[in-house]
Design a protein around this motif. Structure first.
Motif, PDB file in Angstrom:
ATOM      1  N   TYR A  21     -67.573 -77.435  10.262  1.00  0.00           N
ATOM      2  CA  TYR A  21     -66.378 -76.613   9.507  1.00  0.00           C
ATOM      3  C   TYR A  21     -65.042 -76.933  10.206  1.00  0.00           C
ATOM      4  CZ  TYR A  21     -63.801 -72.629   7.947  1.00  0.00           C
ATOM      5  OH  TYR A  21     -63.000 -71.819   7.403  1.00  0.00           O
ATOM      6  N   ASP A  22     -64.956 -77.227  11.446  1.00  0.00           N
ATOM      7  CA  ASP A  22     -63.545 -77.311  11.900  1.00  0.00           C
ATOM      8  C   ASP A  22     -63.260 -78.660  12.399  1.00  0.00           C
ATOM      9  OD1 ASP A  22     -62.959 -74.599  11.910  1.00  0.00           O
ATOM     10  OD2 ASP A  22     -63.804 -74.035  14.118  1.00  0.00           O
ATOM     11  N   LEU A  23     -63.939 -79.401  11.975  1.00  0.00           N
ATOM     12  CA  LEU A  23     -63.534 -81.229  12.336  1.00  0.00           C
ATOM     13  C   LEU A  23     -62.256 -81.182  11.849  1.00  0.00           C
ATOM     14  CD1 LEU A  23     -66.610 -82.807  11.300  1.00  0.00           C
ATOM     15  CD2 LEU A  23     -65.923 -82.478  13.480  1.00  0.00           C
ATOM     16  N   GLY A  24     -61.644 -80.653  10.596  1.00  0.00           N
ATOM     17  CA  GLY A  24     -60.457 -81.092  10.455  1.00  0.00           C
ATOM     18  C   GLY A  24     -59.352 -80.691  11.410  1.00  0.00           C
ATOM     19  N   LEU A  25     -59.646 -79.650  12.209  1.00  0.00           N
ATOM     20  CA  LEU A  25     -58.724 -79.328  13.271  1.00  0.00           C
ATOM     21  C   LEU A  25     -58.331 -80.555  14.278  1.00  0.00           C
ATOM     22  CD1 LEU A  25     -59.935 -75.666  14.156  1.00  0.00           C
ATOM     23  CD2 LEU A  25     -57.961 -76.632  12.975  1.00  0.00           C
ATOM     24  N   MET A  26     -59.180 -81.461  14.414  1.00  0.00           N
ATOM     25  CA  MET A  26     -58.890 -82.903  15.253  1.00  0.00           C
ATOM     26  C   MET A  26     -57.824 -83.360  14.569  1.00  0.00           C
ATOM     27  SD  MET A  26     -62.807 -84.342  15.783  1.00  0.00           S
ATOM     28  CE  MET A  26     -62.861 -85.310  14.352  1.00  0.00           C
ATOM     29  N   LEU A  27     -57.309 -83.246  13.466  1.00  0.00           N
ATOM     30  CA  LEU A  27     -56.196 -84.185  12.987  1.00  0.00           C
ATOM     31  C   LEU A  27     -54.792 -83.494  13.323  1.00  0.00           C
ATOM     32  CD1 LEU A  27     -57.912 -85.215   9.842  1.00  0.00           C
ATOM     33  CD2 LEU A  27     -57.809 -86.436  11.966  1.00  0.00           C
ATOM     34  N   ASP A  29     -51.890 -81.657  15.671  1.00  0.00           N
ATOM     35  CA  ASP A  29     -51.322 -81.778  17.182  1.00  0.00           C
ATOM     36  C   ASP A  29     -51.873 -80.655  18.102  1.00  0.00           C
ATOM     37  OD1 ASP A  29     -49.704 -82.327  18.934  1.00  0.00           O
ATOM     38  OD2 ASP A  29     -47.878 -82.518  18.192  1.00  0.00           O
ATOM     39  N   ASP A  30     -52.186 -81.041  19.205  1.00  0.00           N
ATOM     40  CA  ASP A  30     -52.745 -79.928  19.925  1.00  0.00           C
ATOM     41  C   ASP A  30     -51.827 -79.137  20.588  1.00  0.00           C
ATOM     42  OD1 ASP A  30     -55.034 -81.320  20.245  1.00  0.00           O
ATOM     43  OD2 ASP A  30     -54.931 -82.145  22.215  1.00  0.00           O
ATOM     44  N   VAL A  31     -50.372 -79.332  20.486  1.00  0.00           N
ATOM     45  CA  VAL A  31     -49.397 -78.302  20.789  1.00  0.00           C
ATOM     46  C   VAL A  31     -49.466 -77.165  19.979  1.00  0.00           C
ATOM     47  CG1 VAL A  31     -47.723 -79.047  19.640  1.00  0.00           C
ATOM     48  CG2 VAL A  31     -47.096 -78.213  21.773  1.00  0.00           C
ATOM     49  N   VAL A  32     -49.950 -77.149  18.794  1.00  0.00           N
ATOM     50  CA  VAL A  32     -50.165 -75.922  17.920  1.00  0.00           C
ATOM     51  C   VAL A  32     -51.241 -75.004  18.505  1.00  0.00           C
ATOM     52  CG1 VAL A  32     -51.014 -75.318  15.451  1.00  0.00           C
ATOM     53  CG2 VAL A  32     -49.702 -77.146  15.808  1.00  0.00           C
ATOM     54  N   PHE A  33     -52.182 -75.419  19.163  1.00  0.00           N
ATOM     55  CA  PHE A  33     -53.378 -74.200  19.647  1.00  0.00           C
ATOM     56  C   PHE A  33     -52.563 -73.649  21.037  1.00  0.00           C
ATOM     57  CE2 PHE A  33     -55.497 -78.220  17.891  1.00  0.00           C
ATOM     58  CZ  PHE A  33     -56.079 -77.420  16.659  1.00  0.00           C
ATOM     59  N   TYR A  34     -51.725 -74.027  21.414  1.00  0.00           N
ATOM     60  CA  TYR A  34     -51.321 -73.495  22.647  1.00  0.00           C
ATOM     61  C   TYR A  34     -49.962 -72.534  22.226  1.00  0.00           C
ATOM     62  CZ  TYR A  34     -54.471 -76.415  24.650  1.00  0.00           C
ATOM     63  OH  TYR A  34     -55.596 -77.264  25.008  1.00  0.00           O
ATOM     64  N   LYS A  35     -49.063 -72.517  21.151  1.00  0.00           N
ATOM     65  CA  LYS A  35     -48.213 -71.664  20.937  1.00  0.00           C
ATOM     66  C   LYS A  35     -48.407 -70.313  20.512  1.00  0.00           C
ATOM     67  CE  LYS A  35     -44.886 -73.835  18.421  1.00  0.00           C
ATOM     68  NZ  LYS A  35     -44.296 -74.552  17.396  1.00  0.00           N
ATOM     69  N   ALA A  44     -49.578 -73.041   7.706  1.00  0.00           N
ATOM     70  CA  ALA A  44     -50.263 -73.494   6.499  1.00  0.00           C
ATOM     71  C   ALA A  44     -51.371 -74.552   7.059  1.00  0.00           C
ATOM     72  CB  ALA A  44     -49.053 -74.137   5.770  1.00  0.00           C
ATOM     73  N   SER A  45     -50.963 -75.510   7.833  1.00  0.00           N
ATOM     74  CA  SER A  45     -51.989 -76.646   8.332  1.00  0.00           C
ATOM     75  C   SER A  45     -53.301 -76.228   8.911  1.00  0.00           C
ATOM     76  CB  SER A  45     -51.356 -77.501   9.492  1.00  0.00           C
ATOM     77  OG  SER A  45     -50.347 -78.227   8.821  1.00  0.00           O
ATOM     78  N   LEU A  46     -53.258 -74.935   9.746  1.00  0.00           N
ATOM     79  CA  LEU A  46     -54.434 -74.223  10.152  1.00  0.00           C
ATOM     80  C   LEU A  46     -55.160 -73.574   9.040  1.00  0.00           C
ATOM     81  CD1 LEU A  46     -53.188 -72.422  13.304  1.00  0.00           C
ATOM     82  CD2 LEU A  46     -55.001 -74.220  13.190  1.00  0.00           C
ATOM     83  N   ARG A  47     -54.554 -73.117   7.985  1.00  0.00           N
ATOM     84  CA  ARG A  47     -55.084 -72.444   6.937  1.00  0.00           C
ATOM     85  C   ARG A  47     -55.831 -73.512   5.881  1.00  0.00           C
ATOM     86  NH1 ARG A  47     -52.621 -67.381   4.139  1.00  0.00           N
ATOM     87  NH2 ARG A  47     -54.234 -67.875   2.883  1.00  0.00           N
ATOM     88  N   VAL A  48     -55.405 -74.612   5.822  1.00  0.00           N
ATOM     89  CA  VAL A  48     -56.122 -75.587   4.887  1.00  0.00           C
ATOM     90  C   VAL A  48     -57.042 -76.506   5.674  1.00  0.00           C
ATOM     91  CG1 VAL A  48     -54.229 -75.854   3.200  1.00  0.00           C
ATOM     92  CG2 VAL A  48     -54.144 -77.363   4.992  1.00  0.00           C
TER      93      VAL A  48
END
Length: 74
Positions: A21-27, A29-35, A44-48
């Motif tokens: 399910y979450d493979l799309g998260l690999m694409l 930028d990692d910085v988003v996960f720490y903000k 929006a990127s996370l939602r899609v």
């Protein structure tokens, strides 16, 4: 899942689906996960990301079982 009164096959499929399910998260930028606060475009990127996963997987050739959503039993 047992509390939901699901079959063994349904539990197997749920584990399989959750693993891809979450493979799309690999694409992303990692910085988003720490903000602490996301920009609207980042949110929006996370939602899609599930749709990004689909696009990513469309580039692979899968067995008929996987294509039908029925992976082989362990």
């Amino acid at each position: 899942m047992e509390m939901l009164d699901t079959t063994e096959e349904d539990r197997h499929l749920a584990v399989y689906a959750s693993s891809i399910y979450d493979l799309g998260l690999m694409l992303m930028d990692d910085v988003v996960f720490y903000k602490k606060q996301l920009e609207p475009s980042e949110f929006a990127s996370l939602r899609v990301h599930p749709f990004t996963t689909i696009e990513l997987l469309n580039g692979f050739e899968f067995s008929p079982d996987v294509q039908e959503g029925d992976p082989p039993s362990p």
